[in-house]
Design a protein around this motif. Structure first.
Motif, PDB file in Angstrom:
ATOM      1  N   VAL A  56       0.833  -1.200   0.000  1.00  0.00           N
ATOM      2  CA  VAL A  56       0.000   0.000   0.000  1.00  0.00           C
ATOM      3  C   VAL A  56       0.868   1.250   0.000  1.00  0.00           C
ATOM      4  O   VAL A  56       0.645   2.191  -0.773  1.00  0.00           O
ATOM      5  CB  VAL A  56      -0.953  -0.003   1.213  1.00  0.00           C
ATOM      6  CG1 VAL A  56      -1.637   1.354   1.372  1.00  0.00           C
ATOM      7  CG2 VAL A  56      -2.012  -1.096   1.069  1.00  0.00           C
ATOM      8  N   ASN A  57       1.886   1.274   0.861  1.00  0.00           N
ATOM      9  CA  ASN A  57       2.776   2.433   0.913  1.00  0.00           C
ATOM     10  C   ASN A  57       3.584   2.584  -0.370  1.00  0.00           C
ATOM     11  O   ASN A  57       3.860   3.692  -0.818  1.00  0.00           O
ATOM     12  CB  ASN A  57       3.726   2.322   2.109  1.00  0.00           C
ATOM     13  CG  ASN A  57       3.173   2.912   3.380  1.00  0.00           C
ATOM     14  OD1 ASN A  57       3.902   3.479   4.178  1.00  0.00           O
ATOM     15  ND2 ASN A  57       1.873   2.794   3.593  1.00  0.00           N
ATOM     16  N   MET A  58       3.962   1.470  -0.971  1.00  0.00           N
ATOM     17  CA  MET A  58       4.730   1.512  -2.220  1.00  0.00           C
ATOM     18  C   MET A  58       3.901   2.161  -3.329  1.00  0.00           C
ATOM     19  O   MET A  58       4.412   2.982  -4.106  1.00  0.00           O
ATOM     20  CB  MET A  58       5.126   0.088  -2.625  1.00  0.00           C
ATOM     21  CG  MET A  58       6.162   0.015  -3.727  1.00  0.00           C
ATOM     22  SD  MET A  58       7.817   0.384  -3.119  1.00  0.00           S
ATOM     23  CE  MET A  58       8.822  -0.235  -4.485  1.00  0.00           C
ATOM     24  N   VAL A  59       2.619   1.839  -3.387  1.00  0.00           N
ATOM     25  CA  VAL A  59       1.750   2.447  -4.396  1.00  0.00           C
ATOM     26  C   VAL A  59       1.570   3.930  -4.115  1.00  0.00           C
ATOM     27  O   VAL A  59       1.618   4.767  -5.030  1.00  0.00           O
ATOM     28  CB  VAL A  59       0.383   1.725  -4.436  1.00  0.00           C
ATOM     29  CG1 VAL A  59      -0.608   2.503  -5.287  1.00  0.00           C
ATOM     30  CG2 VAL A  59       0.553   0.311  -4.980  1.00  0.00           C
ATOM     31  N   GLY A  60       1.364   4.296  -2.832  1.00  0.00           N
ATOM     32  CA  GLY A  60       1.225   5.714  -2.480  1.00  0.00           C
ATOM     33  C   GLY A  60       2.444   6.523  -2.865  1.00  0.00           C
ATOM     34  O   GLY A  60       2.336   7.610  -3.453  1.00  0.00           O
ATOM     35  N   ALA A  61       3.624   6.000  -2.553  1.00  0.00           N
ATOM     36  CA  ALA A  61       4.860   6.689  -2.931  1.00  0.00           C
ATOM     37  C   ALA A  61       5.068   6.647  -4.440  1.00  0.00           C
ATOM     38  O   ALA A  61       5.657   7.568  -5.024  1.00  0.00           O
ATOM     39  CB  ALA A  61       6.048   6.049  -2.218  1.00  0.00           C
ATOM     40  N   GLY A  62       4.567   5.585  -5.081  1.00  0.00           N
ATOM     41  CA  GLY A  62       4.698   5.470  -6.527  1.00  0.00           C
ATOM     42  C   GLY A  62       3.991   6.585  -7.273  1.00  0.00           C
ATOM     43  O   GLY A  62       4.418   6.982  -8.362  1.00  0.00           O
ATOM     44  N   GLY A  81       0.479  10.459   1.697  1.00  0.00           N
ATOM     45  CA  GLY A  81      -0.572  10.206   2.673  1.00  0.00           C
ATOM     46  C   GLY A  81      -0.659   8.778   3.154  1.00  0.00           C
ATOM     47  O   GLY A  81      -1.660   8.386   3.747  1.00  0.00           O
ATOM     48  N   GLY A  82       0.374   7.969   2.922  1.00  0.00           N
ATOM     49  CA  GLY A  82       0.343   6.582   3.356  1.00  0.00           C
ATOM     50  C   GLY A  82      -0.226   5.677   2.279  1.00  0.00           C
ATOM     51  O   GLY A  82       0.487   4.878   1.675  1.00  0.00           O
ATOM     52  N   ASP A  83      -1.542   5.804   2.028  1.00  0.00           N
ATOM     53  CA  ASP A  83      -2.173   4.986   0.989  1.00  0.00           C
ATOM     54  C   ASP A  83      -2.417   5.782  -0.291  1.00  0.00           C
ATOM     55  O   ASP A  83      -3.209   5.369  -1.146  1.00  0.00           O
ATOM     56  CB  ASP A  83      -3.488   4.396   1.497  1.00  0.00           C
ATOM     57  CG  ASP A  83      -4.527   5.461   1.817  1.00  0.00           C
ATOM     58  OD1 ASP A  83      -4.170   6.659   1.857  1.00  0.00           O
ATOM     59  OD2 ASP A  83      -5.699   5.100   2.031  1.00  0.00           O
ATOM     60  N   ALA A 343       7.809   1.683  12.556  1.00  0.00           N
ATOM     61  CA  ALA A 343       7.602   2.639  11.471  1.00  0.00           C
ATOM     62  C   ALA A 343       8.082   1.995  10.172  1.00  0.00           C
ATOM     63  O   ALA A 343       8.883   1.051  10.181  1.00  0.00           O
ATOM     64  CB  ALA A 343       8.363   3.933  11.727  1.00  0.00           C
ATOM     65  N   LEU A 344       7.584   2.509   9.057  1.00  0.00           N
ATOM     66  CA  LEU A 344       7.867   1.954   7.741  1.00  0.00           C
ATOM     67  C   LEU A 344       8.446   3.036   6.845  1.00  0.00           C
ATOM     68  O   LEU A 344       7.945   4.157   6.818  1.00  0.00           O
ATOM     69  CB  LEU A 344       6.571   1.402   7.149  1.00  0.00           C
ATOM     70  CG  LEU A 344       6.572   0.919   5.699  1.00  0.00           C
ATOM     71  CD1 LEU A 344       7.462  -0.298   5.556  1.00  0.00           C
ATOM     72  CD2 LEU A 344       5.145   0.574   5.272  1.00  0.00           C
ATOM     73  N   LEU A 345       9.509   2.699   6.091  1.00  0.00           N
ATOM     74  CA  LEU A 345      10.144   3.640   5.171  1.00  0.00           C
ATOM     75  C   LEU A 345       9.944   3.189   3.734  1.00  0.00           C
ATOM     76  O   LEU A 345      10.139   2.018   3.416  1.00  0.00           O
ATOM     77  CB  LEU A 345      11.654   3.733   5.426  1.00  0.00           C
ATOM     78  CG  LEU A 345      12.175   4.341   6.707  1.00  0.00           C
ATOM     79  CD1 LEU A 345      12.061   3.367   7.867  1.00  0.00           C
ATOM     80  CD2 LEU A 345      13.639   4.744   6.537  1.00  0.00           C
TER      81      LEU A 345
END
Length: 392
Positions: A56-62, A81-83, A343-345
Motif C-alpha cells: 500500500v505504501n509503495m503504491v502511495g509513494a509510486g 498520505g500513506g495509501d 515505522a515503515l520507510l
C-alpha cells in the motif's frame, strides 16, 4: 519571458523551521491556472489488515515518483498520505501528470493487485466551491525540500473524489508510469521509546483556536528526542530480502523491463544495498554513513496537509498526554490516532549517484526523500479513527 505560473513554486522562499512552515498565514495561494491531483488506494484498510502495508505504501509513494519523472523532475508540491498522495502542478505539466496518474492506476492493479483511485481538478474549480489551496516550501534537510498545504482545498477535493467525482480512468493502452528511483529495501524501524504513534489532527471549520493548538502540539513534540523522528541510525536495517525484491521488481516492470529482468535488477540492487550497509564504503566521493545520516533529516515524519500528520517514536505516556489535550479541543479540532510497534520507510531517489554524496546548498534539490508511515496501518488507521469519532 518566464511563465510566472511555471516558476511559481520553485521561486517560493524555503522555510527551514517546521513550526513556521506549518502556520497557514505563511502559506501562499496557488495560481488559479494550477491543477490539483489526488490518488488513494481503494480498500486500503482491508489490504493493511491482510498484512499488505508495504505494498500500500509503495503504491502511495509510486504516485509521487510517477509524477516527478513524468514532469522531468521539476519541483512541484506534493504530500505523501500513506495509501496515496496529493499534489499540484502548473498547467504546462497537467497533461503529463494526468497521463502518469492514469498509468499508475493501471500499474497498481496489474502489479500490486490494488485499485488506485486517481483524479485531477483545476484550482479555480476548488475556489469556486468555497475552498482554497495554499502552499509553503519546507526544508526538512539540506537536500530535501517538500511542500505543506492549507486552505481546505485538498481535503475538500479528497472527499469529492472518494464520493466518485472528478475521477480519471486508468490507462487502457498499455501505458506504464516511470517509477525510476522508487525503492523499498529498508526494514521496519522499531520504536525506541515504546510505541510508534500515528496521528492526524484537522480543524473543524475555520476556528482561530486551531492555530494555537498546532503551536502547542508542535512545541510538545519538540520535547521528544529528535522531535519524535522514528528514523535513527540504529533503526536503519535492510528489510527481508524476498519482500523488498518482490515490491521493487513490481515497480521496475514499469520501466519496460521484462519481469525476469526486473527481478534480476532488484535482487542485484538489494544485494548491493545490503553490502553497502554492512561495510559502509567510503570511495569515489561516496560515504554510506553520510547517506544514512541524511535519511534521518529527509524523513517526512511530520507534515501539514490541511491537517497535521505525525508519525512519532514516543512513550505510551506521551501518547496519552497528547490524546488528553486533543480531547479538550474536540469542539474545534478533529483527530485520530493509532499505535503500533514499528515505522515503515519507502524511499525515492532521483538518482543512485546521490547516494553518499552530500548536496549542500541546492534549495530546489530532492536528492532523496523517505516517506514515513506506521507499519501497521499508520495514517490509514488514524484516518479511520478520526472518522469513527465524527459522530461526537
Amino acid at each position: 519571458m518566464v511563465d510566472e505560473s511555471t516558476s511559481f513554486y520553485s521561486s517560493l522562499p524555503v522555510i527551514s523551521s517546521f513550526s513556521v512552515a506549518a502556520r497557514p498565514e505563511n502559506h501562499v495561494p496557488l495560481p488559479d491556472g494550477w491543477v490539483v491531483g489526488f490518488a488513494d488506494v481503494v480498500g486500503s484498510t482491508n489490504a493493511i489488515e491482510q498484512g499488505r502495508y508495504k505494498a500500500v505504501n509503495m503504491v502511495g509513494a509510486g504516485v509521487i515518483s510517477a509524477i516527478t519523472n513524468a514532469i522531468e523532475r521539476r519541483p512541484f508540491p506534493f504530500v505523501f498520505g500513506g495509501d496515496g498522495a496529493s499534489f499540484a502542478v502548473d498547467p504546462n505539466d497537467a497533461d503529463a501528470a494526468s497521463q502518469a496518474l492514469q498509468a499508475m492506476a493501471a500499474h497498481s492493479k496489474t502489479e500490486f493487485n490494488l485499485e488506485l483511485r486517481v483524479a485531477m481538478l483545476p484550482v479555480s474549480s476548488i475556489r469556486a466551491a468555497g475552498a482554497d489551496v495554499c502552499v509553503v516550501r519546507y526544508e526538512a534537510g539540506p537536500d530535501c525540500v517538500y511542500a505543506m498545504f492549507s486552505g481546505g482545498g485538498l481535503g475538500w477535493f479528497a472527499d469529492q473524489v472518494k464520493a466518485g467525482n472528478h475521477l480519471l480512468d486508468s490507462a487502457s493502452n498499455g501505458a506504464v508510469p516511470d517509477l525510476s528511483g522508487l525503492s523499498c529495501r529498508w526494514g521496519l524501524a522499531p520504536a525506541k521509546h515504546g510505541i510508534i504513534l500515528s496521528a492526524m489532527i484537522a480543524p473543524r471549520g475555520s476556528d482561530p483556536r486551531f492555530s494555537a493548538l498546532m503551536e502547542e502540539i508542535i512545541a510538545l513534540i519538540a520535547t521528544l528526542e529528535n522531535s519524535g523522528n522514528p528514523v535513527t541510525l540504529n533503526a536503519l536495517v535492510p528489510g527481508p530480502a524476498a519482500q523488498a525484491i518482490k515490491l521493487e521488481a513490481a515497480a521496475k516492470t514499469a520501466t519496460g523491463d521484462w519481469r525476469w529482468m526486473a527481478w534480476i535488477k532488484s535482487t542485484l540492487l538489494y544485494t548491493l544495498s545490503y553490502l553497502a550497509f554492512q561495510f559502509r564504503p567510503k570511495a569515489g566521493g561516496r560515504d554510506m554513513d553520510v547517506y544514512m545520516e541524511s535519511m534521518i533529516t529527509n524523513a517526512d515524519f511530520r507534515k501539514f496537509d490541511d491537517a497535521l500528520y505525525l508519525t512519532l517514536d514516543c512513550s505510551p505516556a506521551f501518547a496519552e498526554e497528547l490524546d488528553r489535550r486533543l480531547e479538550t479541543a474536540a469542539e474545534f479540532a478533529r483527530y485520530g490516532t493509532f499505535i503500533q510497534r514499528y515505522a515503515l520507510l519507502t524511499c525515492f531517489l532521483l538518482s543512485n549517484e546521490n547516494i553518499g554524496r552530500p548536496l549542500r546548498g541546492k534549495t530546489n534539490s530532492l536528492a532523496h526523500i523517505h516517506f514515513i508511515d506506521g507499519a501497521s496501518g499508520g495514517y490509514t488507521m488514524a484516518s479511520k479513527a478520526m472518522k469513527n469519532r465524527s459522530w461526537e
